[in-house]
Design a protein around this motif. Structure first.
Motif, PDB file in Angstrom:
ATOM      1  N   THR A  19       0.457  -1.448  -0.016  1.00  0.00           N
ATOM      2  CA  THR A  19      -0.065  -0.230   0.182  1.00  0.00           C
ATOM      3  C   THR A  19       0.560   1.365  -0.322  1.00  0.00           C
ATOM      4  OG1 THR A  19      -2.118  -1.244   1.110  1.00  0.00           O
ATOM      5  CG2 THR A  19      -2.017   1.049   1.266  1.00  0.00           C
ATOM      6  N   PRO A  20       1.937   1.078   0.852  1.00  0.00           N
ATOM      7  CA  PRO A  20       2.952   3.010   0.794  1.00  0.00           C
ATOM      8  C   PRO A  20       3.456   2.959  -0.464  1.00  0.00           C
ATOM      9  CG  PRO A  20       3.751   1.177   2.604  1.00  0.00           C
ATOM     10  CD  PRO A  20       2.268   0.486   2.018  1.00  0.00           C
ATOM     11  N   VAL A  21       4.064   2.286  -1.072  1.00  0.00           N
ATOM     12  CA  VAL A  21       3.927   1.856  -2.403  1.00  0.00           C
ATOM     13  C   VAL A  21       3.042   2.555  -3.921  1.00  0.00           C
ATOM     14  CG1 VAL A  21       5.726   0.702  -4.357  1.00  0.00           C
ATOM     15  CG2 VAL A  21       6.262  -0.220  -1.761  1.00  0.00           C
ATOM     16  N   VAL A  70      -5.137  10.016   2.766  1.00  0.00           N
ATOM     17  CA  VAL A  70      -4.002   9.302   3.439  1.00  0.00           C
ATOM     18  C   VAL A  70      -2.744   9.777   2.064  1.00  0.00           C
ATOM     19  CG1 VAL A  70      -2.541   7.090   3.945  1.00  0.00           C
ATOM     20  CG2 VAL A  70      -5.371   7.552   4.264  1.00  0.00           C
ATOM     21  N   HIS A  71      -1.710   9.839   3.422  1.00  0.00           N
ATOM     22  CA  HIS A  71      -0.567  10.486   2.302  1.00  0.00           C
ATOM     23  C   HIS A  71       0.997   8.981   3.083  1.00  0.00           C
ATOM     24  CE1 HIS A  71      -2.091  13.916   0.894  1.00  0.00           C
ATOM     25  NE2 HIS A  71      -2.189  14.008   2.111  1.00  0.00           N
ATOM     26  N   ALA A  72       1.299   9.191   1.775  1.00  0.00           N
ATOM     27  CA  ALA A  72       2.734   7.801   2.495  1.00  0.00           C
ATOM     28  C   ALA A  72       3.748   9.105   2.342  1.00  0.00           C
ATOM     29  CB  ALA A  72       3.536   7.807   0.926  1.00  0.00           C
ATOM     30  N   GLY A  96      -6.460  17.434 -12.294  1.00  0.00           N
ATOM     31  CA  GLY A  96      -6.565  17.408 -11.035  1.00  0.00           C
ATOM     32  C   GLY A  96      -5.817  15.723 -10.881  1.00  0.00           C
ATOM     33  N   PRO A  97      -6.391  15.549  -9.178  1.00  0.00           N
ATOM     34  CA  PRO A  97      -5.554  13.850  -9.221  1.00  0.00           C
ATOM     35  C   PRO A  97      -7.191  13.446  -9.795  1.00  0.00           C
ATOM     36  CG  PRO A  97      -5.162  14.857  -7.167  1.00  0.00           C
ATOM     37  CD  PRO A  97      -5.683  16.213  -8.385  1.00  0.00           C
ATOM     38  N   GLU A 156       1.297   9.315  -5.805  1.00  0.00           N
ATOM     39  CA  GLU A 156       1.270  11.603  -4.843  1.00  0.00           C
ATOM     40  C   GLU A 156       2.493  11.739  -6.078  1.00  0.00           C
ATOM     41  OE1 GLU A 156       2.361  11.656  -0.860  1.00  0.00           O
ATOM     42  OE2 GLU A 156       0.250  10.241  -0.336  1.00  0.00           O
ATOM     43  N   TRP A 157       3.957  10.696  -6.670  1.00  0.00           N
ATOM     44  CA  TRP A 157       4.750  11.384  -7.360  1.00  0.00           C
ATOM     45  C   TRP A 157       3.969  11.148  -8.473  1.00  0.00           C
ATOM     46  CZ3 TRP A 157       7.126  10.300 -11.844  1.00  0.00           C
ATOM     47  CH2 TRP A 157       7.778  10.696 -12.276  1.00  0.00           C
TER      48      TRP A 157
END
Length: 157
Positions: free
Chosen positions: A90-92, A123-125, A109-110, A98-99
């Protein structure tokens, strides 16, 4: 097709790429993280050939990232569920998302956000130091050899 490998690399990133570095694999994991479990569900979300999807799913099962669970006997059909090992990606996936949002944005936008199921927050890495607990900026991180990265070979004098 000649498979590219990183066998000559003594590196954790290279070993991880052996599992998740083929084209489509991280997108399959992304979709599995968002709840897709069935072969046809992956086909619907990804413009991927059936044989390639089958190959990637089999590889992820082989490496313990997904587990194959039968949900129908006739004809036999399976779901592909993330294992604990798979959910640890998940964090990967968040960091890559995000990158991409920061460096390759779309005009509108995203296209997606990661939302905390518990409260609805985004949630952010993030990187934090396990010693001081502070948030760490990318430019303040250096790699340091542990000595475990030395390939086995003849003894040096």
């Amino acid at each position: 097709m000649l498979r590219r490998t990183y066998d000559d690399q003594v590196c954790s990133v290279a070993r991880a790429l052996e599992v998740v570095g083929e084209r489509w694999t991280l997108l399959i994991i992304r979709d599995a993280l968002s709840g897709v479990t069935r072969f046809d569900g992956f086909l619907h979300r990804l413009p991927i050939a059936r044989n390639v999807l089958s190959d990637r799913l089999n590889g992820l099962v082989e490496h313990g990232v997904l587990e194959r669970v039968r949900y129908q006997d006739r004809p036999p059909r399976h779901e592909y569920r993330l294992t604990a090992k798979g959910r640890e990606l998940t964090p990967v996936v968040l960091a890559l998302m995000e990158w991409g949002d920061n460096h390759l944005p779309t005009p509108t936008g995203p296209p997606a956000v990661a939302e905390h199921v518990g409260c609805g927050g985004t949630v952010h890495a993030r990187m934090t130091c396990d010693c001081c607990g502070r948030r760490v900026a990318p430019g303040t991180v250096v790699g340091r050899s542990t000595g475990a990265a030395t390939p086995p070979g003849p003894a040096r004098r």
